[in-house]
Design a protein around this motif. Structure first.
Motif, short mmCIF file in Angstrom:
data_model
loop_
_atom_site.label_atom_id
_atom_site.label_comp_id
_atom_site.label_asym_id
_atom_site.label_seq_id
_atom_site.Cartn_x
_atom_site.Cartn_y
_atom_site.Cartn_z
N SER A 1 -9.43 5.01 6.72
CA SER A 1 -9.25 4.76 5.29
C SER A 1 -7.79 4.40 4.99
N SER A 2 -6.85 4.94 5.75
CA SER A 2 -5.44 4.61 5.53
C SER A 2 -5.17 3.15 5.87
N VAL A 3 -5.73 2.66 6.96
CA VAL A 3 -5.56 1.25 7.33
C VAL A 3 -6.22 0.36 6.28
N CYS A 4 -7.37 0.76 5.77
CA CYS A 4 -8.05 -0.04 4.75
C CYS A 4 -7.21 -0.12 3.47
N VAL A 5 -6.58 0.98 3.08
CA VAL A 5 -5.69 0.96 1.92
C VAL A 5 -4.54 -0.02 2.16
N ALA A 6 -3.95 0.03 3.34
CA ALA A 6 -2.83 -0.87 3.66
C ALA A 6 -3.26 -2.33 3.62
N LEU A 7 -4.43 -2.62 4.18
CA LEU A 7 -4.94 -4.00 4.19
C LEU A 7 -5.23 -4.49 2.77
N CYS A 8 -5.82 -3.63 1.97
CA CYS A 8 -6.14 -4.02 0.60
C CYS A 8 -4.87 -4.22 -0.23
N ALA A 9 -3.87 -3.38 -0.01
CA ALA A 9 -2.61 -3.55 -0.71
C ALA A 9 -1.97 -4.89 -0.35
N ALA A 10 -2.09 -5.28 0.92
CA ALA A 10 -1.55 -6.57 1.35
C ALA A 10 -2.36 -7.73 0.78
N ALA A 11 -3.67 -7.54 0.65
CA ALA A 11 -4.54 -8.62 0.19
C ALA A 11 -4.47 -8.83 -1.31
N VAL B 1 -5.27 -1.98 -6.27
CA VAL B 1 -5.96 -1.07 -5.33
C VAL B 1 -5.96 0.33 -5.93
N LEU B 2 -7.12 0.95 -5.95
CA LEU B 2 -7.23 2.33 -6.42
C LEU B 2 -7.75 3.20 -5.29
N ALA B 3 -6.99 4.21 -4.93
CA ALA B 3 -7.41 5.17 -3.90
C ALA B 3 -8.03 6.38 -4.60
N VAL B 4 -9.28 6.68 -4.25
CA VAL B 4 -9.97 7.81 -4.86
C VAL B 4 -9.92 8.97 -3.87
N LEU B 5 -9.32 10.07 -4.28
CA LEU B 5 -9.17 11.26 -3.45
C LEU B 5 -10.24 12.27 -3.86
N MET B 6 -11.11 12.63 -2.93
CA MET B 6 -12.28 13.45 -3.28
C MET B 6 -12.45 14.64 -2.36
N PRO B 7 -11.54 15.60 -2.44
CA PRO B 7 -11.69 16.81 -1.62
C PRO B 7 -12.81 17.68 -2.16
N GLU B 8 -13.23 18.64 -1.35
CA GLU B 8 -14.21 19.63 -1.80
C GLU B 8 -13.87 20.95 -1.12
N LEU C 1 -5.81 16.50 1.37
CA LEU C 1 -5.28 15.97 0.10
C LEU C 1 -3.84 15.52 0.24
N ALA C 2 -3.03 16.31 0.92
CA ALA C 2 -1.61 15.95 1.07
C ALA C 2 -1.44 14.66 1.86
N LEU C 3 -2.21 14.50 2.93
CA LEU C 3 -2.11 13.29 3.73
C LEU C 3 -2.60 12.07 2.95
N SER C 4 -3.65 12.26 2.16
CA SER C 4 -4.16 11.15 1.35
C SER C 4 -3.11 10.68 0.35
N GLN C 5 -2.49 11.64 -0.32
CA GLN C 5 -1.46 11.28 -1.31
C GLN C 5 -0.27 10.64 -0.63
N LEU C 6 0.08 11.13 0.57
CA LEU C 6 1.18 10.54 1.33
C LEU C 6 0.94 9.06 1.59
N VAL C 7 -0.27 8.73 2.02
CA VAL C 7 -0.61 7.33 2.32
C VAL C 7 -0.57 6.48 1.06
N ALA C 8 -1.17 7.00 -0.01
CA ALA C 8 -1.19 6.24 -1.26
C ALA C 8 0.22 5.97 -1.76
N ASP C 9 1.08 6.98 -1.73
CA ASP C 9 2.46 6.80 -2.17
C ASP C 9 3.19 5.81 -1.27
#
Length: 332
Positions: A51-61, A67-74, A82-90
């Protein structure tokens, strides 16, 4: 990829990351912007490599603003998810929205239904226990492999019990609420923003049916489904995915106890799976693969057999909705 006469090794899966990135970005723009006429992308960001690579590719495209990253912990997500997801998004400058799906899962009976199935084979399983399901290794012999539940009591005592077919199906059906709930929210945000939903499976996952139908298997576009996991890591380094994500072992992040993809589904490390799948697709004999993956010829044959068995067993997951009669006016 490496030339055909190169001795089989992970170098056979070496790609030109700059060229591969450019090709994916161009395809994303064509598919999403031109064909689908959407403005950008929604990605379910888990803090994992795919998912991190997909975020990077979409940001480039599309640009980070599209690009909206949806963080969905449970309740059972890993502490670091959650921390790693936010790190990638930032890191890639994309916006995030947080949706804790625990209440939705609770309302749907996800945890209750699964726990009832666990108790059928492990009666002492109860509140405060944590569990996962595992498959025996396919290496070494040709025994029939069945899933088992590994459970840990609140005081740290571990128990293991073989799952019956009925209990296994109920566990899988209940835990699939997690993937399907996430996908429901992804499409909510996609509809709200006129974005496309991006799926994140890599090639072994897509090929071997390692996804939930109408859950993480549902998407408008899947930008890395043609890439072996090893190649996804190559792109991650090229795209600058944070090292903490690149060095994190792949997990399912589905059960309360930590669980690797190897013990849950693939039964071999991802590097071994990549090479075996590549060799099988290229019709390379098991004898020529054994040294490269550090397995016996018989074990390579077992992996090849398992690849085909999973393709047959999960063919249903790949099928689109079927019509009893064709409707030619709207066929695509």
């Amino acid at each position: 990829m490496a030339p055909a006469d190169t001795p089989l090794s992970l170098e056979a899966l070496r790609l030109d990351p700059e060229q591969a990135t450019a090709a994916i970005v161009e395809s994303l723009r064509k598919i999403v912007l031109e064909e689908m006429r959407r403005r950008g992308a929604v990605v379910a960001l888990s803090g994992g490599i795919d998912s991190s690579v997909c975020v990077a590719l979409c940001a480039a495209a599309f640009g980070p603003e599209h690009v909206l990253a949806v963080l969905m912990p449970e309740a059972e997500s890993a502490d670091e998810t959650l921390a790693l997801s936010q790190l990638v998004a930032d890191h890639f400058g994309v916006s995030t929205v947080l949706e804790n799906i625990s209440a939705l899962l609770e309302a749907a009976g996800c945890y209750r239904r699964r726990d009832e199935a666990f108790r059928r084979v492990l009666p002492e399983y109860g509140p405060g226990w944590r569990a996962k399901i595992v498959l025996p290794s396919l290496l070494g012999d040709d025994r029939f492999r069945l899933f088992a539940v590994v459970a840990e009591s609140p005081d740290g005592e571990r128990r293991e019990a073989r799952l019956t077919a009925e209990a296994y199906r109920e566990v899988v059906a209940a835990t699939s609420f997690k993937q399907r709930t996430r996908k429901m929210l992804e499409y909510y945000y996609a509809d709200r923003n006129h974005f496309a939903v991006v799926g994140t499976p890599n090639r072994p996952e897509y090929d071997q049916g390692f996804f939930v139908k109408n859950g993480d298997g549902a998407a408008d576009v899947k930008p890395i489904a043609h890439l072996y996991k090893t190649q996804v890591y190559q792109l991650a380094e090229h795209l600058g995915v944070p090292e903490t994500v690149r060095t994190r072992p792949p997990t399912t992040d589905t059960y309360a106890l930590p669980q690797s993809q190897e013990e849950f589904y693939f039964s071999v490390p991802y590097e071994t799976m990549d090479l075996c799948l590549y060799a099988h697709n290229a019709s390379i004999a098991a004898a020529a693969v054994a040294d490269a993956v550090g397995l016996s010829e018989n074990d390579v044959e077992r992996v090849f057999h398992d690849i085909e068995a999973k393709r047959r067993a999960t063919a249903y997951l790949q099928m689109p909705p079927r019509l009893v009669q064709p409707i030619p006016e709207i066929e695509h």
